[in-house]
Design a protein around this motif. Structure first.
Motif: not given
Length: 196
Positions: A52, A107-108, A111
């Motif tokens: 990440k 991706g952020w 998450d």
């Protein structure tokens, strides 16, 4: 080496951004493809957090690279390049920029919406959440992240293939101008008394 781009070649700043981002994305791809097979040990969570953090690093570098590209411009197409090839090359560059921004953002978002606690960017500080927990959004963001990865792989393959085609078959400067410039070797000094 000139830090600025010139009409003939990419400058040192653009080259540094390019190759650093290539290496980071390659590392992210390897980790991302193998992460699911790791046992759920503390090492797994360390690897997951590093993945990440590297993704956010790519996002930051891509924003800087995009700013530099808008400021410094880009070299002109290599002489003799057909107009349609130049248009495809330009479109491919901008698509790669968009994908390299969208990948870490998805991706952020995944998450953030998954309801996990904030991850610490390389252990330094907590990354802010883009949204609250949302299972539907988390699934969409995860699917988008995976799809964008495979589109990026395809586009990178096309991009690299075109660069090698130009280098090996057209024998032009397309690939070379994204590599550090080699200094010309100085000519050997001639002895004025030596007669050939």
């Amino acid at each position: 080496m000139n830090p600025r781009n010139t009409p003939e070649r990419w400058g040192a700043v653009s080259q540094s951004f390019h190759w650093l981002i290539v290496l980071l994305i390659l590392g992210l791809a390897i980790v991302g493809l193998t992460m699911g097979d790791l046992p759920r040990t503390p090492k797994y969570f360390w690897v997951y957090t590093a993945h990440k953090s590297m993704g956010i690093t790519v996002l930051a570098l891509m924003l800087l690279r995009l700013g530099w590209r808008l400021y410094a411009g880009a070299p002109a197409p290599v002489a003799g390049t057909p107009r349609w090839q130049a248009a495809i090359a330009s479109g491919t560059h901008w698509a790669l920029y968009a994908l390299a921004l969208a990948m870490p953002l998805s991706g952020w978002l995944y998450d953030s919406s998954s309801g996990l606690r904030p991850f610490r960017f390389f252990g330094l500080f907590d990354m802010p959440k883009l949204t609250g927990p949302d299972e539907w959004l988390a699934e969409r963001a995860r699917d988008a992240h995976e799809l964008l990865f495979w589109v990026l792989v395809l586009l990178v393959a096309v991009h690299a293939g075109a660069a090698f085609y130009h280098h090996l078959f057209r024998r032009d400067e397309t690939l070379v101008r994204m590599l550090p410039a080699r200094r010309a070797r100085p000519l050997p000094r001639q002895d004025p008394d030596h007669v050939a």
